[in-house]
Scaffold this motif. Structure first.
Motif, PDB file in Angstrom:
ATOM      1  N   GLU A 179      23.511   3.275 -13.534  1.00  0.00           N
ATOM      2  CA  GLU A 179      22.709   2.470 -14.446  1.00  0.00           C
ATOM      3  C   GLU A 179      23.639   1.893 -15.508  1.00  0.00           C
ATOM      4  O   GLU A 179      24.627   2.534 -15.891  1.00  0.00           O
ATOM      5  CB  GLU A 179      21.620   3.306 -15.125  1.00  0.00           C
ATOM      6  CG  GLU A 179      20.513   3.745 -14.192  1.00  0.00           C
ATOM      7  CD  GLU A 179      19.373   4.408 -14.956  1.00  0.00           C
ATOM      8  OE1 GLU A 179      19.489   4.532 -16.195  1.00  0.00           O
ATOM      9  OE2 GLU A 179      18.367   4.779 -14.324  1.00  0.00           O
ATOM     10  N   TYR A 180      23.318   0.692 -15.955  1.00  0.00           N
ATOM     11  CA  TYR A 180      24.166   0.027 -16.957  1.00  0.00           C
ATOM     12  C   TYR A 180      23.262  -0.799 -17.867  1.00  0.00           C
ATOM     13  O   TYR A 180      22.498  -1.655 -17.386  1.00  0.00           O
ATOM     14  CB  TYR A 180      25.192  -0.880 -16.274  1.00  0.00           C
ATOM     15  CG  TYR A 180      26.227  -1.477 -17.204  1.00  0.00           C
ATOM     16  CD1 TYR A 180      27.441  -0.841 -17.425  1.00  0.00           C
ATOM     17  CD2 TYR A 180      25.990  -2.678 -17.843  1.00  0.00           C
ATOM     18  CE1 TYR A 180      28.403  -1.396 -18.256  1.00  0.00           C
ATOM     19  CE2 TYR A 180      26.933  -3.239 -18.688  1.00  0.00           C
ATOM     20  CZ  TYR A 180      28.134  -2.599 -18.892  1.00  0.00           C
ATOM     21  OH  TYR A 180      29.069  -3.130 -19.722  1.00  0.00           O
ATOM     22  N   ALA A 181      23.323  -0.516 -19.166  1.00  0.00           N
ATOM     23  CA  ALA A 181      22.480  -1.260 -20.118  1.00  0.00           C
ATOM     24  C   ALA A 181      23.146  -1.252 -21.483  1.00  0.00           C
ATOM     25  O   ALA A 181      23.818  -0.291 -21.852  1.00  0.00           O
ATOM     26  CB  ALA A 181      21.090  -0.621 -20.209  1.00  0.00           C
ATOM     27  N   PRO A 182      22.983  -2.317 -22.248  1.00  0.00           N
ATOM     28  CA  PRO A 182      22.341  -3.572 -21.846  1.00  0.00           C
ATOM     29  C   PRO A 182      23.358  -4.510 -21.214  1.00  0.00           C
ATOM     30  O   PRO A 182      24.545  -4.433 -21.498  1.00  0.00           O
ATOM     31  CB  PRO A 182      21.836  -4.136 -23.160  1.00  0.00           C
ATOM     32  CG  PRO A 182      22.859  -3.660 -24.153  1.00  0.00           C
ATOM     33  CD  PRO A 182      23.298  -2.294 -23.685  1.00  0.00           C
ATOM     34  N   LEU A 183      22.897  -5.405 -20.362  1.00  0.00           N
ATOM     35  CA  LEU A 183      23.773  -6.405 -19.768  1.00  0.00           C
ATOM     36  C   LEU A 183      24.138  -7.443 -20.819  1.00  0.00           C
ATOM     37  O   LEU A 183      23.260  -7.940 -21.526  1.00  0.00           O
ATOM     38  CB  LEU A 183      23.071  -7.090 -18.596  1.00  0.00           C
ATOM     39  CG  LEU A 183      23.072  -6.351 -17.249  1.00  0.00           C
ATOM     40  CD1 LEU A 183      22.218  -7.108 -16.254  1.00  0.00           C
ATOM     41  CD2 LEU A 183      24.489  -6.169 -16.730  1.00  0.00           C
TER      42      LEU A 183
END
Length: 568
Positions: free
Chosen positions: A74-78
């Motif tokens: 998961e990766y946030a925020p883009l």
């Protein structure tokens, strides 16, 4: 709405608008972002809308989902500086405002904690770009037509890539001269633009390079404003709200910073060369630009809407005596009288409100001092520009981070008395230095000049009394008034008129003390009643001759008394 740029070797880049979330990325025909590569899973990843932007989620694919060279779940925020890699495809957020439901929407996240993020560039000289999505949306739909919003997001993206490029090259930019740094940064910027295939063709590349260059190593959007000689004041209320003053009237500038960090970086570039600092412990600072312009900056937590900057500009050329007459700031008779006062070593106080032109007039009077005399100027931030050969300029200094090293105006006034001055010019009396200035005027340093914030010549007395009491001296008010009456000869009061013009509205002479009241007589005034030629006012004499003119006659001089004649 989110726009993605999809790139792959051998394929033309394409732009996709995502309006439904979660948006699916995969090989399936009904995927929102369809990638046809054989290594792409049927449902490879998803993009979710979260409270503070967008989140990328890998759906357990064999090849994995990569962001900025690191595999993520998961990766946030883009952000617009993030590159998503999926089986040979490269995806990134398009830095551009989109129209949605009649309102602009910047399709970028507004901050958050990332599960995986690369290191930040460490080049402080180029720092100053804000976290993704820090640009505020305008509340007024009319503001969407503001030209500053057109390429704002591209400036942010290019600035971030510039920081990353400099960092990857491991180049110590601190070893470069200003010219070398500008040349090197411009070269890197044009390299980055040459590789940018999604740049809209209508965007002016040269202007974009200039804007990013100004923000990276200069003062950002303030640079073109500082080059405009018609602007007298620049006011940054918020990153995307800049006002200027022209001809005494305010107007909004067609310029904007990319965010709060960019404003902070600009403040740091202003205050660092003059030995000042600004941080949470000292959130207010006064400084100056190399051309002598006065700068005041306030940062958070005091400035709620973001760092605020106010720049009081000064003309690159010095005003000559006749210049002020030609623009209607004073009359020729007033100028002749003030020239006599300076030559005759009379102590002069220039009073007025903020922005009334006190410093400009003080600079002009200082340049009327005969060339054979030694002049010592004392200021908080050096603004005076004297065309005088024999001068010493002193500037106060605030305390350092440990609370030490402060040098006040009062300290400098005391020290100037040991420097054999013929004239002492204090940029502005605003505190306890007033008592030392009065004592200097009363003990042989005739012909000194200073300015005071006051609403009228009569108000100068009470203002000086208050400032003397701020010096923690045990003096009765009557003794202070005696010092004032004996020290000050002439008060020149300035005001800014309703049309923005700055004029000398009154010149008075202090004539002594009667009881507890300082006596003064008016010599000149500006008659605000409409004159016959329709200019709205005129300068007139008050039919009073200065008392010190008798002393001038005793010295063999024959001053012109007709200049004080009032209207018939």
């Amino acid at each position: 709405m989110l726009m993605l740029i999809v790139e792959a070797d051998g394929e033309a880049p394409r732009a996709l608008r995502l309006a439904r979330f979660p948006s699916r990325i995969g090989r399936q025909a009904d995927s929102d972002v369809r990638l046809a590569g054989w290594r792409v899973a049927r449902l490879h990843a998803e993009i979710h809308r979260i409270e503070r932007g967008f989140k990328l989620v890998d759906r357990g694919s064999l090849g994995g989902t990569w962001v900025n060279g690191e595999r993520v779940v998961e990766y946030a925020p883009l952000g617009d500086d993030d590159e998503i890699a999926i089986a040979g495809y490269r995806l990134r957020v398009h830095p551009r405002a989109e129209e949605a439901a009649g309102r602009p929407h910047i399709a970028l996240p507004t901050g958050g904690v990332r599960s995986s993020s690369p290191g930040q560039p460490a080049n402080d000289a180029l720092a100053g770009v804000e976290a993704p999505g820090a640009v505020q949306q305008p509340d007024d739909p009319d503001e969407t037509d503001h030209p500053a919003h057109a390429d704002l997001e591209w400036r942010r993206l290019l600035h971030r890539r510039l920081l990353a490029a400099i960092d990857l090259r491991r180049q110590d930019i601190r070893q470069l001269s200003a010219a070398q740094l500008q040349q090197q940064v411009e070269f890197v910027l044009r390299e980055l633009l040459a590789d940018e295939r999604a740049l809209p063709p209508e965007l002016d590349r040269d202007r974009l390079v200039g804007q990013v260059l100004d923000e990276a190593i200069g003062l950002g959007p303030l640079e073109p404003l500082l080059r405009d000689d018609t602007i007298t004041e620049i006011m940054v209320n918020a990153p995307d709200e800049i006002y200027v003053e022209r001809d005494g009237r305010l107007e909004r500038a067609q310029a904007a910073f990319t965010g709060e960090d960019a404003v902070r970086a600009t403040i740091d570039r202003i205050v660092t060369p003059v030995g000042r600092r600004v941080d949470e412990g000292s959130p207010m600072v006064d400084a100056r630009l190399p051309d002598g312009s006065r700068v005041n900056a306030v940062i958070g937590p005091l400035a709620i809407r973001g760092p605020a900057i106010t720049i009081r500009r000064f003309n690159h050329r010095l005003y000559g005596p006749q210049d002020l007459v030609s623009i209607g700031s004073l009359s020729q008779a007033m100028l002749d009288f003030l020239a006599v006062c300076v030559r005759a070593r009379r102590n002069i106080v220039v009073s007025g409100g903020t922005g009334s032109g006190k410093t400009t007039l003080l600079n002009l009077l200082s340049n009327l001092i005969p060339p054979g005399e030694r002049v010592v100027t004392i200021e908080d931030a050096a603004e005076l520009r004297l065309a005088h050969a024999h001068r010493v300029s002193l500037e106060g200094r605030p305390a350092n981070a440990e609370g030490r090293g402060q040098v006040t105006i009062r300290d400098l006034v005391r020290n100037s008395l040991r420097m054999r001055p013929d004239r002492i010019v204090v940029g502005e009396c605003r505190g306890g230095e007033a008592i030392d200035m009065l004592q200097a005027m009363n003990t042989g340093h005739d012909g000194s000049l200073t300015t005071v914030h006051a609403n009228s010549p009569r108000d100068v007395v009470s203002r000086l009394e208050t400032m003397v009491l701020m010096a923690d001296v045990e003096m009765p008010v009557l003794a202070i008034r005696e010092q004032i009456a004996a020290a000050i000869d002439v008060v020149v009061h300035q005001a800014r008129m309703a049309d923005g013009r700055r004029r000398v509205v009154e010149i008075v002479e202090f004539t002594g003390l009667e009881g507890q009241r300082v006596l003064m007589q008016p010599l000149f005034r500006f008659d605000r009643r409409a004159s016959a030629d329709g200019t709205g006012g005129r300068f007139v004499g008050c039919n009073n001759v200065p008392q010190f003119y008798e002393a001038l006659r005793d010295e063999g001089l024959d001053p012109d008394l007709s200049i004080f004649r009032g209207p018939t």
